[in-house]
Design a protein around this motif. Sequence first.
Motif, PDB file in Angstrom:
ATOM      1  N   ALA A 186       0.817  -1.210   0.000  1.00 52.64           N
ATOM      2  CA  ALA A 186       0.000   0.000   0.000  1.00 52.64           C
ATOM      3  C   ALA A 186       0.854   1.264   0.000  1.00 52.64           C
ATOM      4  CB  ALA A 186      -0.940  -0.001   1.201  1.00 52.64           C
ATOM      5  N   ARG A 187       2.001   1.215   0.651  1.00 52.78           N
ATOM      6  CA  ARG A 187       2.866   2.398   0.731  1.00 52.78           C
ATOM      7  C   ARG A 187       3.695   2.609  -0.532  1.00 52.78           C
ATOM      8  NH1 ARG A 187       6.834   1.843   4.313  1.00 52.78           N
ATOM      9  NH2 ARG A 187       6.502  -0.383   4.634  1.00 52.78           N
ATOM     10  N   PHE A 188       3.690   1.603  -1.416  1.00 50.39           N
ATOM     11  CA  PHE A 188       4.547   1.675  -2.598  1.00 50.39           C
ATOM     12  C   PHE A 188       3.769   1.741  -3.908  1.00 50.39           C
ATOM     13  CE2 PHE A 188       6.816  -0.676   0.742  1.00 50.39           C
ATOM     14  CZ  PHE A 188       7.879   0.200   0.943  1.00 50.39           C
ATOM     15  N   SER A 189       2.446   1.845  -3.813  1.00 50.04           N
ATOM     16  CA  SER A 189       1.646   1.963  -5.037  1.00 50.04           C
ATOM     17  C   SER A 189       1.767   3.381  -5.592  1.00 50.04           C
ATOM     18  CB  SER A 189       0.181   1.624  -4.736  1.00 50.04           C
ATOM     19  OG  SER A 189      -0.369   2.562  -3.810  1.00 50.04           O
ATOM     20  N   ASP A 190       1.247   3.584  -6.802  1.00 47.58           N
ATOM     21  CA  ASP A 190       1.281   4.898  -7.438  1.00 47.58           C
ATOM     22  C   ASP A 190      -0.129   5.250  -7.906  1.00 47.58           C
ATOM     23  OD1 ASP A 190       2.004   7.260  -8.627  1.00 47.58           O
ATOM     24  OD2 ASP A 190       2.825   6.327 -10.443  1.00 47.58           O
ATOM     25  N   PRO A 191      -0.810   6.147  -7.177  1.00 54.11           N
ATOM     26  CA  PRO A 191      -0.376   6.860  -5.977  1.00 54.11           C
ATOM     27  C   PRO A 191      -0.380   5.940  -4.752  1.00 54.11           C
ATOM     28  CG  PRO A 191      -2.675   7.331  -6.430  1.00 54.11           C
ATOM     29  CD  PRO A 191      -2.186   6.501  -7.586  1.00 54.11           C
ATOM     30  N   THR A 192       0.292   6.385  -3.695  1.00 50.30           N
ATOM     31  CA  THR A 192       0.273   5.595  -2.463  1.00 50.30           C
ATOM     32  C   THR A 192      -1.161   5.512  -1.947  1.00 50.30           C
ATOM     33  OG1 THR A 192       0.785   7.583  -1.167  1.00 50.30           O
ATOM     34  CG2 THR A 192       2.642   6.165  -1.847  1.00 50.30           C
ATOM     35  N   LEU A 193      -1.485   4.359  -1.352  1.00 55.52           N
ATOM     36  CA  LEU A 193      -2.883   4.039  -1.043  1.00 55.52           C
ATOM     37  C   LEU A 193      -3.289   4.485   0.349  1.00 55.52           C
ATOM     38  CD1 LEU A 193      -5.490   2.568  -1.947  1.00 55.52           C
ATOM     39  CD2 LEU A 193      -4.541   0.499  -0.887  1.00 55.52           C
ATOM     40  N   THR A 194      -4.363   5.258   0.410  1.00 57.33           N
ATOM     41  CA  THR A 194      -5.012   5.544   1.685  1.00 57.33           C
ATOM     42  C   THR A 194      -5.711   4.276   2.154  1.00 57.33           C
ATOM     43  OG1 THR A 194      -5.341   7.896   1.220  1.00 57.33           O
ATOM     44  CG2 THR A 194      -6.820   6.888   2.838  1.00 57.33           C
ATOM     45  N   THR A 195      -5.533   3.947   3.419  1.00 59.41           N
ATOM     46  CA  THR A 195      -6.080   2.680   3.931  1.00 59.41           C
ATOM     47  C   THR A 195      -6.203   2.764   5.444  1.00 59.41           C
ATOM     48  OG1 THR A 195      -5.748   0.270   3.943  1.00 59.41           O
ATOM     49  CG2 THR A 195      -3.774   1.637   4.106  1.00 59.41           C
ATOM     50  N   VAL A 196      -6.694   1.690   6.046  1.00 57.56           N
ATOM     51  CA  VAL A 196      -6.741   1.584   7.498  1.00 57.56           C
ATOM     52  C   VAL A 196      -5.742   0.516   7.922  1.00 57.56           C
ATOM     53  CG1 VAL A 196      -8.126   0.952   9.510  1.00 57.56           C
ATOM     54  CG2 VAL A 196      -9.112   2.373   7.713  1.00 57.56           C
ATOM     55  N   SER A 197      -4.812   0.904   8.766  1.00 60.40           N
ATOM     56  CA  SER A 197      -3.789  -0.012   9.241  1.00 60.40           C
ATOM     57  C   SER A 197      -4.376  -0.965  10.280  1.00 60.40           C
ATOM     58  CB  SER A 197      -2.631   0.775   9.858  1.00 60.40           C
ATOM     59  OG  SER A 197      -1.640  -0.090  10.362  1.00 60.40           O
ATOM     60  N   VAL A 198      -4.149  -2.254  10.053  1.00 58.10           N
ATOM     61  CA  VAL A 198      -4.646  -3.308  10.939  1.00 58.10           C
ATOM     62  C   VAL A 198      -3.464  -3.889  11.721  1.00 58.10           C
ATOM     63  CG1 VAL A 198      -5.720  -5.590  11.001  1.00 58.10           C
ATOM     64  CG2 VAL A 198      -6.544  -3.867   9.394  1.00 58.10           C
ATOM     65  N   PRO A 199      -3.589  -4.071  13.038  1.00 59.96           N
ATOM     66  CA  PRO A 199      -2.488  -4.659  13.825  1.00 59.96           C
ATOM     67  C   PRO A 199      -2.364  -6.156  13.557  1.00 59.96           C
ATOM     68  CG  PRO A 199      -4.385  -4.295  15.241  1.00 59.96           C
ATOM     69  CD  PRO A 199      -4.734  -3.708  13.893  1.00 59.96           C
ATOM     70  N   GLN A 200      -1.818  -6.506  12.400  1.00 60.52           N
ATOM     71  CA  GLN A 200      -1.862  -7.878  11.904  1.00 60.52           C
ATOM     72  C   GLN A 200      -1.048  -8.845  12.764  1.00 60.52           C
ATOM     73  OE1 GLN A 200      -0.358  -7.084   8.011  1.00 60.52           O
ATOM     74  NE2 GLN A 200      -2.174  -5.999   7.351  1.00 60.52           N
ATOM     75  N   ASP A 201       0.219  -8.506  13.024  1.00 61.83           N
ATOM     76  CA  ASP A 201       1.051  -9.387  13.841  1.00 61.83           C
ATOM     77  C   ASP A 201       0.486  -9.522  15.251  1.00 61.83           C
ATOM     78  OD1 ASP A 201       2.631  -9.644  11.653  1.00 61.83           O
ATOM     79  OD2 ASP A 201       4.402  -8.657  12.483  1.00 61.83           O
ATOM     80  N   GLU A 202      -0.011  -8.400  15.780  1.00 70.76           N
ATOM     81  CA  GLU A 202      -0.603  -8.424  17.124  1.00 70.76           C
ATOM     82  C   GLU A 202      -1.821  -9.342  17.160  1.00 70.76           C
ATOM     83  OE1 GLU A 202      -2.972  -5.374  20.160  1.00 70.76           O
ATOM     84  OE2 GLU A 202      -1.752  -4.557  18.527  1.00 70.76           O
ATOM     85  N   LEU A 203      -2.584  -9.346  16.073  1.00 70.44           N
ATOM     86  CA  LEU A 203      -3.757 -10.202  15.994  1.00 70.44           C
ATOM     87  C   LEU A 203      -3.352 -11.673  16.095  1.00 70.44           C
ATOM     88  CD1 LEU A 203      -6.615  -9.470  13.468  1.00 70.44           C
ATOM     89  CD2 LEU A 203      -6.150 -11.760  14.280  1.00 70.44           C
ATOM     90  N   GLY A 204      -2.310 -12.063  15.330  1.00 69.42           N
ATOM     91  CA  GLY A 204      -1.845 -13.444  15.381  1.00 69.42           C
ATOM     92  C   GLY A 204      -1.298 -13.825  16.736  1.00 69.42           C
ATOM     93  N   ALA A 205      -0.522 -12.931  17.349  1.00 68.76           N
ATOM     94  CA  ALA A 205       0.052 -13.221  18.661  1.00 68.76           C
ATOM     95  C   ALA A 205      -1.040 -13.341  19.720  1.00 68.76           C
ATOM     96  CB  ALA A 205       1.052 -12.134  19.051  1.00 68.76           C
ATOM     97  N   ALA A 206      -2.053 -12.478  19.618  1.00 76.59           N
ATOM     98  CA  ALA A 206      -3.129 -12.499  20.614  1.00 76.59           C
ATOM     99  C   ALA A 206      -3.943 -13.790  20.532  1.00 76.59           C
ATOM    100  CB  ALA A 206      -4.037 -11.290  20.435  1.00 76.59           C
ATOM    101  N   VAL A 207      -4.196 -14.269  19.313  1.00 72.63           N
ATOM    102  CA  VAL A 207      -4.990 -15.497  19.198  1.00 72.63           C
ATOM    103  C   VAL A 207      -4.202 -16.688  19.727  1.00 72.63           C
ATOM    104  CG1 VAL A 207      -4.369 -16.221  16.853  1.00 72.63           C
ATOM    105  CG2 VAL A 207      -6.651 -16.684  17.732  1.00 72.63           C
TER     106      VAL A 207
END
Length: 336
Positions: A281-302
Amino acid sequence: MTRTMPSRRATIADVASHAGVSRATVSRVMNGLSTVEPAIADRVRAAASALSYRPSETARNLSLGRTHTVAVVVPDLGNPMFQAILRGVTRAAAEDGYRVLVGDTQEMTSTEMDAAIEARRRCDALVLCAPRMDDDRLAQVVGATAPLALVNRVIADEGVPQVAMDYGQAIGLIIDHLEGLGHRHLVYLGGPTASASNRLRIAALDSAEERHPELRIDRLTVGAALDDGWASADRVLESDATAVVAYNDLVALGLLSRLRELGVGVPARLSVVGVDDIPYARFSDPTLTTVSVPQDELGAAVWERLHEAMAGGAPRGPLWLEGTLQARESSGPPPR
């Protein structure tokens, strides 16, 4: 010349002979069972030490009915979001001495139930990531595979460890962002109809329309992959919407690619917003507006909650994680 042969590794039979007990007694002592008299257990341990005996971890796990492996079943391993969750589970599980077996159902709802049950048979526990199956089938899987944990699918059974991203909150952030820029006509590119998180997104869109009566939000069902976003471009342009809310970043990036081919300016003609904040998402053209998800935290929490359940700990209620808006170049005011 005399060759020195390597010494033979001691076996459980050697320990039993040295200690004057049966191999079954040695096995019980090595597995830490308390059914052997202390004096005999001490004699077995002394014999094992004298012979430098090291029990086979595989054999030990089999005798105890354990594999020290946990299965993680995902609907699409090609999706960077699921890769990040898997990475979080793998790292956290490794700290507790567990390995991870991965299953990919490739968005095939018809085979998901059998895949989950088969994976659980091979492992000590199961993590189901965003399962697409209906509630009845999921209830059967829950009953047949405990201990298990759910990611991005919340059910009424609080005895099941559950961790989920609050995609309703994520959609709320996006709608408020676009509404604040002046957009009044949006189009939502929906994900798989069997996706629980897609249903959360749609509910959030309904709520947004109630909060902002001036908003019009069209809904198109497209899918969850890059190709789905690419293929949706014509329908998006026909809608005359000034902004797109994509089911995820893959759909958004696919759409951006096609719009670039068509010469459609982003965000000059059309704003595009995704969800998940995958690395691309940070390297697209244009860079992409998005919602950041705590992905690693999600896996660790489960994993933390599943490991507690495996040890007989008291269940906790579902854990909901929230995202953060990442405003980048792909969103701006509507054309005038």
